[in-house]
Design an enzyme around this catalytic site. Structure first.
Site, PDB file in Angstrom:
ATOM      1  N   SER A   1      -9.417   1.586   3.094  1.00 18.01           N
ATOM      2  CA  SER A   1      -8.618   2.421   2.211  1.00 18.01           C
ATOM      3  C   SER A   1      -7.576   1.627   1.424  1.00 18.01           C
ATOM      4  CB  SER A   1      -7.913   3.518   3.021  1.00 18.01           C
ATOM      5  OG  SER A   1      -7.018   2.977   3.976  1.00 18.01           O
TER       6      SER A   1
ATOM      7  N   LYS B   1       0.850  -1.197   0.000  1.00 18.65           N
ATOM      8  CA  LYS B   1       0.000   0.000   0.000  1.00 18.65           C
ATOM      9  C   LYS B   1       0.884   1.245   0.000  1.00 18.65           C
ATOM     10  CE  LYS B   1      -3.825   2.023   2.713  1.00 18.65           C
ATOM     11  NZ  LYS B   1      -4.664   1.828   3.918  1.00 18.65           N
TER      12      LYS B   1
ATOM     13  N   SER C   1      -9.637  -0.703   7.185  1.00 20.66           N
ATOM     14  CA  SER C   1      -9.054  -0.652   5.847  1.00 20.66           C
ATOM     15  C   SER C   1      -8.416  -1.952   5.399  1.00 20.66           C
ATOM     16  CB  SER C   1      -8.003   0.470   5.786  1.00 20.66           C
ATOM     17  OG  SER C   1      -8.591   1.723   6.023  1.00 20.66           O
TER      18      SER C   1
END
Length: 597
Positions: A153, A77, A177
């Site tokens: 996210s 990420k 997330s």
């Protein structure tokens, strides 16, 4: 489209050992296939073959027998640093070039894993939808249907794993997330205990609540990654050591579910049916359903964005949010700017409120071993989220926002598919540092829900993890039985009741002289013995020694035969202990003796 390589970690390692594959061939195909999915907007930076060459060179003198993640491709990420690749947090103005890996990336690379790129996310990890990423990247698309949200996210990390571009991926999880995208892309989503993995080198969202998460194809592969990544980092002030005596989840376990009126599916009856099916699956695994009052958990969830914790997000983006407010998406900016308000008084009041809710929520662990909820109420289209971005994002956090505030470990597990073909999931959670126990249960639950991985229909290979690993089963027959005076010596060591059963028909029981407390002695007598009621308790191995050290003579621990022929460690009595003892075998065990008095 190119024929896909099986990216299961065990399968790749075996292919490397046999010479059927090389890490270079696997990376080449991963990069080639990544280009085929450019319309999913899942990458912020996809590495070139030149960027990956040093990783391959490092493997030249090693083998899969030396490195547990030898040649395993993974994604990161883009709020987690990878040396030589930019970090943006989905904000171009924030872009920087880290000189060293985040601590968790460093550990994985040292174990042989290869990061092939940085994935898209909701800007500054603020959102659960996956649509809050500005141009040139744009909203990440669901791996099954691009008209639906990917979840956020950690959107790109989940989609990359679900599309078979990597074996696993790193996300972060402050409010869900790492779990919401797992549910929407048919994956395991591990949210480790807060502080379990180092967060050094991670762009903070709420620094006191941030943790690195893992998207994996199965629970066993998530555990492999967790084991490698769980290294002590003296430079991380937020990391904390795991305590001794981590509580196991027994084969026969109690699982909590919210009261019926507290379950919210936002009108989605298909989601309700999938959750009901997950409950049935847990019952088929030996679980006993217990309804619990979920209100303290829901009240804690509201504190995350309605309380002062949003000030941490403001601190994390300062001074950018004030000097260059146009660099943030309006929805992200509006949420984070709320953190500029409030006072120290508000912060302490919220902290006191959270402490009270934590006390209430923790009462559930006296009733159940594990909790299960839907991961989300439902899934939404991108158009729905665009029309109502704040309310629908909040809805997705119903069952996730409280987790780190209340200090729980959690694993999102696929539940199956809706009639529209979209996946949903449930979440197992337990007290802090029960990560391995949850993964063991998830490894048994996952194959009951689906036989495929991610979005490509690849067959699921989910070997059951050993829930008893790191524990010792102990047979008790007297004052240590559940509810009796010495049972606390087991429960305070985080032991779990595994089984209520009987010995083989080869034992006699005696009331020993002395006391209090009154104590029985179990003697083996193959000629005149009978079956005696007993309990089996699973004790963490690192607490077993202190338990045994407290057992007074003439009692001790030896091997006891059960009615089904198994032999387990359990309480036995030296023959000398029968001096002055009274035989009570005919009363049907220790509870029978107590009832007779």
């Amino acid at each position: 489209m190119t024929t896909t390589i099986n990216l299961d970690i065990p399968a790749l390692l075996q292919a490397y050992r046999s010479g059927d594959l090389t890490p270079a061939a696997v990376l080449s195909q991963s990069l080639e296939r990544a280009a085929e999915y450019s319309d999913r907007n899942l990458w912020i930076h996809l590495a070139s073959e030149q960027e990956l060459a040093p990783y391959l060179e490092r493997l030249a003198g090693a083998s899969p027998d030396e490195l547990p993640l030898y040649g395993i491709p993974f994604a990161v990420k883009d709020n987690i640093d990878v040396a030589g690749m930019p970090t943006t947090a989905a904000c171009e103005t924030f872009r920087y070039q880290p000189e060293r890996h985040a601590a968790v990336v460093k550990r994985l690379v040292e174990a042989g894993a290869i990061p092939i790129g940085k994935t898209n996310l909701d800007q500054f990890a603020t959102g659960l939808v996956g649509t809050r990423s500005p141009d040139p990247w744009g909203a990440c698309r669901n791996s099954f249907d691009p008209d639906y949200i990917s979840g956020g996210s950690s959107s790109g990390s989940a989609v990359a794993t679900a599309l078979g571009l990597v074996s696993f991926a790193l996300g972060t999880d402050t409010a869900g997330s790492g779990r919401v995208p797992a549910a929407f892309n048919n994956l395991i989503g591990l949210k480790p205990t807060l502080g379990r993995l180092s967060v050094r080198g991670v762009v903070p969202a709420c620094q006191s609540l941030d943790c690195v998460s893992v998207f994996a194809r199965s629970a066993s592969q998530a555990q492999t990654v967790l084991a490698v990544a769980s290294a002590s980092d003296p430079e991380d002030p937020w990391q904390r050591p795991a305590p001794e005596g981590r509580r196991p989840v027994a084969d026969a376990f109690r699982f909590g579910v919210p009261l019926e009126h507290q379950l919210d599916f936002d009108g989605d009856e298909g989601a309700r049916a999938l959750f009901a099916r997950s409950i049935k699956h847990l019952e088929s695994l030996g679980g006993e359903r217990v309804e619990v009052d979920f209100q303290p958990f829901l009240d804690a969830a509201r504190l995350l964005y309605e309380g002062p914790w949003v000030a941490e997000r403001y601190l994390a983006t300062s001074p950018l949010i004030e000097d260059h407010p146009e660099a943030l998406l309006p929805v992200t900016r509006d949420i984070i700017r709320q953190g500029a308000n409030g006072s120290a008084r508000d912060a302490f009041a919220a902290r006191y409120r959270l402490q009270a809710l934590k006390r209430q929520a923790d009462q559930v662990w006296g009733q159940v071993d594990v909790m299960v909820t839907p991961t989300t109420p439902t899934i939404y289209t991108r158009a729905q989220v665009e029309a109502d971005p704040v309310a629908l994002n909040s809805s997705l956090g119903t069952y996730t926002n409280f987790m780190n505030l209340l200090d729980f470990s959690a694993v999102a597990v696929p539940s199956g598919f809706l009639d529209n073909g979209l996946p949903l999931g449930c979440t197992l959670f337990a007290p802090a540092f029960q990560d391995e126990a949850l993964l063991a249960l998830a490894s048994r639950l996952h194959p009951l829900a689906t036989g495929t991985i991610g979005a490509l229909g690849e067959p699921l290979n989910s070997p059951a993890l050993d829930a008893a690993e790191g524990t010792i089963d102990v047979l008790v027959c007297g004052a240590h039985l559940s509810g009796l005076p010495l049972n606390h010596q087991l429960t305070e060591r985080n032991a779990a009741l595994v089984e209520t059963t009987e010995t083989a028909s080869a034992y006699r029981m005696y009331l020993l002289a002395g006391g209090p407390p009154l104590r029985p002695g179990l003697i083996r007598d193959e000629k005149d013995g009978t079956g005696v009621p007993v309990e089996i308790w699973r004790v963490p191995a690192d607490r077993f020694g202190s338990f045994v050290a407290g057992i007074p003579a003439p009692l001790g621990i030896g091997k006891v035969e059960l009615a089904d022929g198994r032999w387990v460690p359990g309480f036995i009595c030296e023959p000398v202990g029968l001096e002055g003892a009274e035989e009570i075998t005919h009363l049907g065990g220790w509870r029978g003796f107590l009832a007779s008095r």
